[in-house]
Structures are given as structure tokens and as C-alpha cells.
Design an enzyme around this catalytic site. Structure first.
Site, PDB file in Angstrom:
ATOM      1  N   GLN A 282      48.532  22.043  52.106  1.00 41.34           N
ATOM      2  CA  GLN A 282      47.080  22.571  51.837  1.00 41.34           C
ATOM      3  C   GLN A 282      46.686  22.892  50.234  1.00 41.34           C
ATOM      4  O   GLN A 282      45.709  23.238  49.854  1.00 41.34           O
ATOM      5  CB  GLN A 282      46.568  23.902  52.550  1.00 41.34           C
TER       6      GLN A 282
ATOM      7  N   HIS B  24      50.127  25.487  64.385  1.00 40.78           N
ATOM      8  CA  HIS B  24      49.103  24.866  63.275  1.00 40.78           C
ATOM      9  C   HIS B  24      49.827  24.485  62.048  1.00 40.78           C
ATOM     10  O   HIS B  24      49.446  23.298  61.463  1.00 40.78           O
ATOM     11  CB  HIS B  24      48.102  25.928  63.193  1.00 40.78           C
ATOM     12  N   GLU B  25      50.656  25.247  61.327  1.00 41.01           N
ATOM     13  CA  GLU B  25      51.172  25.156  60.078  1.00 41.01           C
ATOM     14  C   GLU B  25      52.080  24.104  60.135  1.00 41.01           C
ATOM     15  O   GLU B  25      51.986  23.057  59.249  1.00 41.01           O
ATOM     16  CB  GLU B  25      51.697  26.230  59.537  1.00 41.01           C
TER      17      GLU B  25
ATOM     18  N   GLY C  73      48.159  32.067  57.432  1.00 41.13           N
ATOM     19  CA  GLY C  73      49.347  30.962  57.279  1.00 41.13           C
ATOM     20  C   GLY C  73      48.920  29.790  56.224  1.00 41.13           C
ATOM     21  O   GLY C  73      47.520  29.640  55.963  1.00 41.13           O
TER      22      GLY C  73
ATOM     23  N   HIS D  51      50.351  21.027  60.056  1.00 43.92           N
ATOM     24  CA  HIS D  51      49.881  20.496  58.545  1.00 43.92           C
ATOM     25  C   HIS D  51      50.828  19.670  57.907  1.00 43.92           C
ATOM     26  O   HIS D  51      50.683  18.589  57.416  1.00 43.92           O
ATOM     27  CB  HIS D  51      49.621  21.655  57.739  1.00 43.92           C
TER      28      HIS D  51
ATOM     29  N   CYS E 255      40.701  27.263  60.082  1.00 41.21           N
ATOM     30  CA  CYS E 255      41.785  26.720  59.081  1.00 41.21           C
ATOM     31  C   CYS E 255      41.239  27.001  57.583  1.00 41.21           C
ATOM     32  O   CYS E 255      40.060  26.280  57.553  1.00 41.21           O
ATOM     33  CB  CYS E 255      42.214  25.142  59.389  1.00 41.21           C
ATOM     34  N   LEU E 256      42.025  27.339  56.874  1.00 40.03           N
ATOM     35  CA  LEU E 256      41.373  27.480  55.416  1.00 40.03           C
ATOM     36  C   LEU E 256      41.043  26.091  54.767  1.00 40.03           C
ATOM     37  O   LEU E 256      40.115  26.136  53.985  1.00 40.03           O
ATOM     38  CB  LEU E 256      42.371  27.921  54.426  1.00 40.03           C
TER      39      LEU E 256
HETATM   40 CO    CO Z   1      45.188  25.136  58.499  1.00 41.12          CO
END
Ligand code: CO
Length: 161
Positions: A53, A132-133, A48, A136, A90-91
């Protein structure tokens, strides 16, 4: 390399913490952004990604559902039930995982890439990805909610969202 670099905590904290604004128009610029987000998500091997991000404060997320990238514009959670605790990464926070409590099942309302309004139910891991997204988009990182944060070695990597 992907066209857009994924913003990282802590150096890009300012952009990651910005509350994203509602998308008013689905134009070619937004479509290009979405293409780049999918590319960045795939390149980072994530499941995701939120627009913030890649440094764009707009309410757009992409999530892999059954391996295929799906696009959600202005997503919001309209219902939450139950709870689950699971490891999350998380990325934007590379190499760190932590246990996060999330709702077990959710209902999400959003617009698809053509602007059409959609509603879907998700549970377990997919519900975690959405929560989670969407966090963000409100400038919230999983490390704000996680317990037992720990560094992990590449070989023990789990899905990153
Ligand atoms: Co993330």
C-alpha cells in the site's frame, strides 16, 4: 502528510495487485520502511497497512492491536475456523465499504521486527484485519470479495484496514 503516500485504487492498481516477495533480511532499510508504514497508517487513521500500500512489494504488514502498532514480517495464516460477515473498508479504496466474509478465528505465524518467530491467535475484528492485510500481500483487495459495495459519507466512516 506522511512520508510515504498510500497507493490508491484504481490509479495504482498495478502495484496493489503485485504479489509481494518474502523478506529475507531485516536490515535498516526494512526498519525505515516499517517506521514509514506505521506513520502512514496513523496518518490515514487506519488499523492496518500492508507494504504494497506504500508501493513496496515485500511481505510486511502493520496492525494496531489494542491501539498499539505491531509489526508482522512474512505473515501467514496457518489455521482458519468459523466465519463472520462484516463491513470492511480500506485505506487504498477510500470512501467505499462492503460486506466481506472472513474466517472468525485464525492462527498467524510471522516474524516480529527483530526476526523472532511468533505465533498468535486472533478472532473477530482482529482476525478480519489480518486476513485483509495478508490478502494485500497477495495482490487481493477487499472489493474483490465484497458484496453490497457502497459509498459512505465521512461521518459514517468505520474502521478502515
Ligand atoms: Co486495505
Amino acid at each position: 502528510m506522511s512520508k510515504r503516500e498510500i497507493k490508491k485504487y484504481p490509479q495504482d492498481d498495478e502495484i496493489l495487485r503485485k504479489k509481494c516477495v518474502e523478506v529475507k533480511r531485516i536490515d535498516r532499510f526494512l526498519k525505515l520502511l516499517i517506521e514509514d508504514m506505521i506513520e502512514a497508517m496513523n496518518y490515514g487513521d487506519g488499523v492496518g497497512l500492508a507494504a504494497s500500500q506504500v508501493g513496496i512489494s515485500k511481505r510486511v504488514i502493520v496492525c494496531k492491536i489494542n491501539e498499539a502498532p505491531e509489526i508482522f514480517i512474512n505473515p501467514r495464516i496457518t489455521k482458519k475456523t468459523g466465519s463472520q460477515i462484516g463491513l470492511e473498508g480500506c485505506l487504498s479504496v477510500p470512501g467505499i465499504f462492503g460486506e466481506v466474509e472472513r474466517a472468525e478465528s485464525i492462527t498467524v505465524k510471522a516474524q516480529g521486527p527483530s526476526g523472532k518467530f511468533i505465533k498468535l491467535n486472533a478472532s473477530s475484528f482482529l482476525a478480519r484485519v489480518f486476513q485483509h492485510e495478508i490478502d494485500h500481500l497477495d495482490g487481493i483487495l477487499f472489493i474483490d470479495k465484497a458484496k453490497n459495495l457502497k459509498k459512505v459519507q465521512p461521518e459514517e466512516l468505520q474502521d478502515v484496514i
